[in-house]
Design a protein around this motif. Structure first.
Motif, PDB file in Angstrom:
ATOM      1  N   SER A   1       0.537  -1.176  -0.045  1.00  0.00           N
ATOM      2  CA  SER A   1      -0.196  -0.464   0.071  1.00  0.00           C
ATOM      3  C   SER A   1       1.113   1.760   0.096  1.00  0.00           C
ATOM      4  CB  SER A   1      -1.297  -0.127   1.389  1.00  0.00           C
ATOM      5  OG  SER A   1       0.227   0.240   2.614  1.00  0.00           O
ATOM      6  N   MET A   2       1.715   1.557  -0.043  1.00  0.00           N
ATOM      7  CA  MET A   2       2.780   2.198  -0.793  1.00  0.00           C
ATOM      8  C   MET A   2       2.794   4.011  -0.891  1.00  0.00           C
ATOM      9  SD  MET A   2       7.035   0.825  -0.526  1.00  0.00           S
ATOM     10  CE  MET A   2       7.475   2.196  -1.153  1.00  0.00           C
ATOM     11  N   LYS A   3       2.606   5.039  -0.738  1.00  0.00           N
ATOM     12  CA  LYS A   3       1.664   6.022  -1.439  1.00  0.00           C
ATOM     13  C   LYS A   3       3.353   6.178  -2.571  1.00  0.00           C
ATOM     14  CE  LYS A   3      -0.798   6.879   2.535  1.00  0.00           C
ATOM     15  NZ  LYS A   3      -0.388   6.161   3.354  1.00  0.00           N
ATOM     16  N   GLY A   4       2.445   7.189  -3.161  1.00  0.00           N
ATOM     17  CA  GLY A   4       3.698   8.570  -4.298  1.00  0.00           C
ATOM     18  C   GLY A   4       4.485   7.449  -5.080  1.00  0.00           C
ATOM     19  N   ILE A   5       4.511   5.860  -5.627  1.00  0.00           N
ATOM     20  CA  ILE A   5       5.247   4.846  -6.186  1.00  0.00           C
ATOM     21  C   ILE A   5       4.504   4.909  -7.423  1.00  0.00           C
ATOM     22  CG2 ILE A   5       6.321   4.373  -4.280  1.00  0.00           C
ATOM     23  CD1 ILE A   5       4.537   1.504  -5.007  1.00  0.00           C
ATOM     24  N   ASP A   6       3.865   6.155  -7.949  1.00  0.00           N
ATOM     25  CA  ASP A   6       2.995   6.155  -9.646  1.00  0.00           C
ATOM     26  C   ASP A   6       4.131   6.153 -10.200  1.00  0.00           C
ATOM     27  OD1 ASP A   6       1.115   5.202  -7.818  1.00  0.00           O
ATOM     28  OD2 ASP A   6      -0.023   7.414  -8.720  1.00  0.00           O
ATOM     29  N   SER A   7       5.237   6.987 -10.084  1.00  0.00           N
ATOM     30  CA  SER A   7       6.256   7.055 -10.993  1.00  0.00           C
ATOM     31  C   SER A   7       7.602   5.827 -11.415  1.00  0.00           C
ATOM     32  CB  SER A   7       7.156   8.182 -11.641  1.00  0.00           C
ATOM     33  OG  SER A   7       7.293   8.481  -9.968  1.00  0.00           O
ATOM     34  N   GLY A   8       7.175   5.028 -10.721  1.00  0.00           N
ATOM     35  CA  GLY A   8       8.333   3.698 -10.435  1.00  0.00           C
ATOM     36  C   GLY A   8       7.286   2.509 -10.708  1.00  0.00           C
ATOM     37  N   MET A   9       8.491   1.636 -10.419  1.00  0.00           N
ATOM     38  CA  MET A   9       8.090   0.198 -10.500  1.00  0.00           C
ATOM     39  C   MET A   9       9.081  -0.603  -9.374  1.00  0.00           C
ATOM     40  SD  MET A   9       9.539  -1.951 -13.470  1.00  0.00           S
ATOM     41  CE  MET A   9       9.218  -1.431 -14.773  1.00  0.00           C
ATOM     42  N   ILE A  10       7.670  -1.764  -8.910  1.00  0.00           N
ATOM     43  CA  ILE A  10       8.251  -2.274  -7.654  1.00  0.00           C
ATOM     44  C   ILE A  10       8.255  -3.932  -8.628  1.00  0.00           C
ATOM     45  CG2 ILE A  10       7.394  -4.152  -5.968  1.00  0.00           C
ATOM     46  CD1 ILE A  10       6.491  -1.586  -4.960  1.00  0.00           C
TER      47      ILE A  10
END
Length: 534
Positions: free
Chosen positions: A485-494
């Motif tokens: 549920s991490m916030k603010g990672i839309d521009s990243g990739m897990i």
């Protein structure tokens, strides 16, 4: 003195470090020439022709004229058994160099006389300092115009923070050098220019600096300049202190030209006198002394397909204690199994010799069926300790890769798995992705080229490679629910590494700080847990 102690004392195991193009592969080759290991040196400059440096064995290295893997070379000289670890000079392969430095007892830092201390040299010197291993300096390319030797001394001291003590001194004016002055012997050695471009051992003439015949040979200008330099060095310089060398506070400094062999033999002889034999190694059970009877070693490099005809895979191990004998059974700590070491090999680049015994400081190659990993410990079964962890490095460039031909999926996975075990690239997977592909992480872009080249030539697989715009990776530690549920990672990739640990990719350090502030329950690590920097 018993055999184990005697053999350990005569070992010298060192790595050569430098910025690209400082002449490292050439120096390695010339040390082999003077050590009698080769009769004729193939000039590195003639790579366009048929000759290539002995230590560059991979086809891509011959084409590009660079070293991209670490070679292991061994020879005997003046009662010493010398193990040279020739490391990649190119910064894109610094991980391999860092790992190789874990296997060395000292380092030779090569500096271009015209360029001085360069970026990659600084990084590698820092690793040596962290490891507390002695560093010897060889100022190379004296056959060309370069900086004043006093300037270079000052640069080493200011940029690297280590004092330099010249063991010899170049004889000549304004970059036109004709020999070296040995400060300990108070002797000048003049080198003859024989026109062989460094293919054979150079003849030389020895004599005392105060000898009138030498004044005549040198000419009064060069002789006076040398006498002034000697006086300056003796007045201003500190005394030589071997203990300071061993503790990494002082670097003995030598001058020469690897290309023309100028100053190579004096350097080799003095280096072997001063360099340390194998030292104790740190483990989770404390220090392991090289002269203790029980055998121990660690894996510092894995190389697949050194011999394309056999498609073999070798694990390079550094012996840390005890005597190695062919066919001995050892305990492999990471798998918890006993392994028989049946076909141990030693190297002169691609030339291999099956050996019956080896001692602390020696580097040997073992055939590996996929059992070993970098950093693994081998020891007697009653010991069961692990050597300290190897350094891990966060990748800085990323790409998604998949095979062009889906029918070659099996070869693709095999190749990717083997190259990951070698440490050539870091491999990640993206869960729930519609495309069956790997995400590759590397430190430098040239690693992508090598990956593509090796998969095509060693595994018959052509790649589709899509570069990704990320440049920062962080391993995530926390509750699974908090990570999901991490916030603010839309521009990243897990993505997930080979141990299934979650890793966040973002475009820059600022983005990492921004995300970490919004997710206080998650820890962001530059390297995964259970890894440590040098």
């Amino acid at each position: 003195m018993e055999e184990l102690e005697l053999e350990t004392k005569r070992r010298r195991t060192f790595a050569i470090i430098s910025h690209p193009d400082a002449g490292k592969t050439t120096l390695t080759e010339k040390l082999l020439l003077y050590g009698g290991a080769i009769r004729l040196a193939g000039s590195v400059k003639s790579r366009k022709a048929q000759k290539h440096a002995v230590s560059d064995w991979m086809e891509i290295e011959k084409q590009r004229g660079i070293s991209v893997t670490s070679s292991v070379l061994q020879f005997d000289y003046d009662g010493h058994r010398v193990n040279i670890l020739d490391t990649p000079g190119h910064q894109d392969f610094s991980e391999d160099t860092y790992r190789t430095l874990m296997a060395a007892d000292s380092a030779v830092m090569l500096i271009d006389v015209a360029k001085g201390v360069e970026e990659q040299t600084k990084k590698l010197f820092h690793v040596c300092r962290q490891r507390k291993i002695p560093v010897f300096t060889f100022v190379n390319k004296l056959d060309r115009f370069g900086k004043n030797p006093f300037e270079l001394m000052e640069e080493i001291e200011q940029v690297l923070g280590i004092r330099a003590y010249p063991m010899n001194w170049p004889v000549g004016i304004h970059g036109n050098y004709v020999g070296v002055y040995n400060r300990q012997e108070a002797q000048v050695e003049l080198f003859e220019r024989d026109g062989s471009h460094g293919q054979s051992v150079l003849p030389s003439t020895m004599g005392n600096v105060s000898d009138p015949a030498f004044r005549e040979t040198l000419g009064s200008d060069i002789h006076e300049a040398l006498c002034e330099d000697i006086e300056l060095l003796d007045m201003a310089g500190d005394a030589f202190d071997l203990e300071q060398v061993k503790s990494g506070e002082l670097t003995p400094m030598f001058f020469g030209s690897a290309m023309t062999n100028f100053g190579v033999r004096p350097f080799l002889e003095e280096f072997l006198k001063l360099a340390p034999p194998p030292a104790p190694r740190l483990s989770n059970e404390g220090e392991i002394n090289p002269t203790q009877e029980e055998f121990s070693a660690f894996v510092f490099k894995i190389q697949a397909n050194m011999n394309p005809a056999h498609r073999d895979r070798l694990a390079f191990i550094r012996i840390c204690s005890g005597k190695f004998t062919r066919g001995m059974s050892v305990y492999h700590v990471q798998s918890g199994k006993n392994i028989k070491l049946a076909q141990p090999q030693q190297f002169l680049a691609q030339e291999r010799t099956i050996i019956d015994e080896a001692y602390p400081g020696d580097i040997i190659g073992l055939f590996d069926a996929g059992v070993f990993g970098i950093g693994d410990t081998l020891c007697q079964e009653n010991m069961k300790f692990s050597f300290q962890d190897f350094p891990a490095f966060p990748p800085e460039q990323f790409a998604r890769v998949q095979p062009k031909d889906t029918m070659k999926r099996k070869q693709f996975v095999k190749g990717m798995t083997q190259l990951t075990q070698e440490g050539a690239v870091q491999v990640f997977r993206q869960r729930d992705s519609a495309v069956e592909a790997f995400i590759i992480g590397v430190v430098g872009a040239l690693q992508f080229e090598v990956l593509e080249y090796r998969l095509k030539n060693e595994y018959g697989v052509d790649l589709i490679m899509d570069r990704l715009s990320f440049s920062v990776a962080r391993w995530l530690v926390g509750e699974e629910s908090a990570i999901k549920s991490m916030k603010g990672i839309d521009s990243g990739m897990i993505i997930h590494d080979i141990k299934d640990r979650p890793v966040l990719l973002l475009s820059n350090e600022w983005a990492i700080r921004w995300v970490s502030e919004r997710n206080p329950d998650v820890e962001f690590l530059e390297i995964p847990e259970n890894s440590q920097g040098i």
